[in-house]
Design a protein around this motif. Structure first.
Motif, PDB file in Angstrom:
ATOM      1  N   LEU A 170      43.109 -28.699-112.478  1.00  0.00           N
ATOM      2  CA  LEU A 170      41.895 -29.013-111.713  1.00  0.00           C
ATOM      3  C   LEU A 170      42.162 -28.887-110.207  1.00  0.00           C
ATOM      4  O   LEU A 170      41.973 -29.841-109.453  1.00  0.00           O
ATOM      5  CB  LEU A 170      41.422 -30.436-112.035  1.00  0.00           C
ATOM      6  CG  LEU A 170      41.140 -30.762-113.504  1.00  0.00           C
ATOM      7  CD1 LEU A 170      40.891 -32.255-113.674  1.00  0.00           C
ATOM      8  CD2 LEU A 170      39.948 -29.961-114.012  1.00  0.00           C
ATOM      9  N   PRO A 171      42.571 -27.716-109.746  1.00  0.00           N
ATOM     10  CA  PRO A 171      42.985 -27.594-108.339  1.00  0.00           C
ATOM     11  C   PRO A 171      41.859 -27.818-107.335  1.00  0.00           C
ATOM     12  O   PRO A 171      42.132 -28.132-106.173  1.00  0.00           O
ATOM     13  CB  PRO A 171      43.519 -26.156-108.262  1.00  0.00           C
ATOM     14  CG  PRO A 171      42.811 -25.430-109.362  1.00  0.00           C
ATOM     15  CD  PRO A 171      42.667 -26.429-110.465  1.00  0.00           C
ATOM     16  N   ASN A 172      40.608 -27.649-107.760  1.00  0.00           N
ATOM     17  CA  ASN A 172      39.488 -27.794-106.832  1.00  0.00           C
ATOM     18  C   ASN A 172      38.794 -29.142-106.935  1.00  0.00           C
ATOM     19  O   ASN A 172      37.800 -29.380-106.240  1.00  0.00           O
ATOM     20  CB  ASN A 172      38.463 -26.677-107.072  1.00  0.00           C
ATOM     21  CG  ASN A 172      39.032 -25.305-106.752  1.00  0.00           C
ATOM     22  OD1 ASN A 172      39.696 -25.130-105.735  1.00  0.00           O
ATOM     23  ND2 ASN A 172      38.803 -24.342-107.625  1.00  0.00           N
ATOM     24  N   VAL A 176      41.790 -34.618-106.753  1.00  0.00           N
ATOM     25  CA  VAL A 176      43.107 -33.997-106.892  1.00  0.00           C
ATOM     26  C   VAL A 176      43.528 -33.340-105.583  1.00  0.00           C
ATOM     27  O   VAL A 176      44.704 -33.342-105.217  1.00  0.00           O
ATOM     28  CB  VAL A 176      43.090 -32.964-108.040  1.00  0.00           C
ATOM     29  CG1 VAL A 176      44.421 -32.232-108.141  1.00  0.00           C
ATOM     30  CG2 VAL A 176      42.766 -33.653-109.364  1.00  0.00           C
ATOM     31  N   ARG A 177      42.562 -32.814-104.853  1.00  0.00           N
ATOM     32  CA  ARG A 177      42.865 -32.048-103.639  1.00  0.00           C
ATOM     33  C   ARG A 177      43.017 -32.907-102.393  1.00  0.00           C
ATOM     34  O   ARG A 177      43.351 -32.388-101.334  1.00  0.00           O
ATOM     35  CB  ARG A 177      41.754 -31.025-103.376  1.00  0.00           C
ATOM     36  CG  ARG A 177      41.708 -29.891-104.372  1.00  0.00           C
ATOM     37  CD  ARG A 177      40.786 -28.802-103.893  1.00  0.00           C
ATOM     38  NE  ARG A 177      41.321 -28.128-102.709  1.00  0.00           N
ATOM     39  CZ  ARG A 177      40.677 -27.184-102.036  1.00  0.00           C
ATOM     40  NH1 ARG A 177      39.467 -26.826-102.404  1.00  0.00           N
ATOM     41  NH2 ARG A 177      41.223 -26.605-100.993  1.00  0.00           N
ATOM     42  N   GLU A 178      42.759 -34.186-102.483  1.00  0.00           N
ATOM     43  CA  GLU A 178      42.858 -35.033-101.296  1.00  0.00           C
ATOM     44  C   GLU A 178      44.206 -34.822-100.609  1.00  0.00           C
ATOM     45  O   GLU A 178      45.258 -34.979-101.217  1.00  0.00           O
ATOM     46  CB  GLU A 178      42.687 -36.510-101.672  1.00  0.00           C
ATOM     47  CG  GLU A 178      41.241 -36.904-101.939  1.00  0.00           C
ATOM     48  CD  GLU A 178      41.100 -38.377-102.264  1.00  0.00           C
ATOM     49  OE1 GLU A 178      42.123 -39.087-102.255  1.00  0.00           O
ATOM     50  OE2 GLU A 178      39.976 -38.815-102.535  1.00  0.00           O
ATOM     51  N   THR A 179      44.157 -34.481 -99.338  1.00  0.00           N
ATOM     52  CA  THR A 179      45.389 -34.166 -98.615  1.00  0.00           C
ATOM     53  C   THR A 179      46.054 -35.397 -98.009  1.00  0.00           C
ATOM     54  O   THR A 179      47.227 -35.342 -97.640  1.00  0.00           O
ATOM     55  CB  THR A 179      45.094 -33.162 -97.481  1.00  0.00           C
ATOM     56  OG1 THR A 179      44.117 -33.738 -96.597  1.00  0.00           O
ATOM     57  CG2 THR A 179      44.557 -31.854 -98.046  1.00  0.00           C
ATOM     58  N   ALA A 180      45.324 -36.492 -97.915  1.00  0.00           N
ATOM     59  CA  ALA A 180      45.876 -37.677 -97.247  1.00  0.00           C
ATOM     60  C   ALA A 180      47.132 -38.177 -97.950  1.00  0.00           C
ATOM     61  O   ALA A 180      48.107 -38.575 -97.303  1.00  0.00           O
ATOM     62  CB  ALA A 180      44.831 -38.788 -97.189  1.00  0.00           C
TER      63      ALA A 180
END
Length: 263
Positions: A170-172, A176-180
């Motif tokens: 689920l890369p998008n 999952v994508r939260e960069t913090a």
């Protein structure tokens, strides 16, 4: 003490309730239990999956969230609680009080898996390990033991494996994508490397920062973890070093000035 207030990260639980009621339900032991059991089922379905049973008529094969039915959650909790002093006693009614739709549950399950408290616990463990090692260890052995310990820490953690699967599957997904979380992880490693450098009298070359070093070493460790998970063992080089320690030893001359000396 790690702050693990679930009302902060769970946005779908009891979504139609009043704010105070929603916070109470989100923070309840039963909500955490449903999520913990969901992670156990994901481990059953993904980490422990060995391929479909070709002799079984109803084997669904590999599943991501398809297997997280209310019935399976409760059955798995009951099985896990056999002999427990305080069984969780989860029911379908409890589940429906929290999540009207399965999609809301799975969204909160992703948030639960990637919540900051999981990362905080990992970093506390790493800081403790690095502190104990650096007090009595040569620089070379520090690298060997720290890379080995960190690999063991994550390879034996099913939550890390589940996070890796979801990052690929689920890369998008926004959770999952939260960069913090990644920035927090890298910044913490940079602080650890900086403190160890002072202890061993290490000076970085002027074109690099400890954040650069953390990014480089983290890339090495990520690759080593995935390879070890795939092979079922940590890869060792012909020199006898693990691939993680060997890669770091190979990079160090281009990153630091002089020779590290323990103080």
């Amino acid at each position: 003490m790690v702050d693990d207030d679930l009302s902060v990260c769970l946005v779908n639980v009891a979504a139609d309730a009043r704010p105070t009621t929603r916070q109470k339900i989100a923070s309840s032991p039963e909500t955490r239990a449903f999520l913990d059991v969901g992670l156990l089922l994901l481990q059953d379905d993904l980490l422990d999956h060995r391929g479909p049973d070709l002799m079984a008529d109803h084997d669904a094969g590999t599943r991501l969230f398809a297997g997280l039915s209310q019935a399976r959650l409760i059955e798995r909790a009951d099985r896990d609680d056999v002999g427990a002093e305080r069984p969780r006693m989860l029911t379908v009614g409890m589940f429906r009080d929290r999540w009207r739709y399965k999609s809301r549950y799975t969204e909160d399950l992703i948030a639960y898996l990637f919540r900051s408290a999981v990362l905080d616990r990992q970093m506390i463990a790493v800081e403790d390990i690095s502190g104990r090692l650096s007090a009595t260890t040569s620089f070379e052995d520090l690298i060997r033991q720290l890379t080995g310990t960190v690999l063991d820490l994550t390879l034996n953690d099913p939550l890390w494996s589940l996070q890796t699967i979801l990052r690929v599957a689920l890369p998008n997904h926004p959770r999952v994508r939260e960069t913090a979380r990644y920035e927090q992880w890298i910044s913490k490693w940079a602080e650890i490397y900086d403190s160890l450098a002072k202890l061993y009298g290490i000076t970085l070359r002027p074109e690099y920062t400890w954040l650069d070093v953390a990014e480089l070493f983290n890339s090495v460790m990520e690759g080593a973890r995935i390879r070890a998970r795939t092979l079922g063992r940590v890869v060792t080089l012909s020199s006898g070093e693990t691939v993680a320690a060997g890669a770091i030893f190979a990079m160090l001359p281009g990153l630091i000035e002089g020779t590290p000396q323990p103080r």
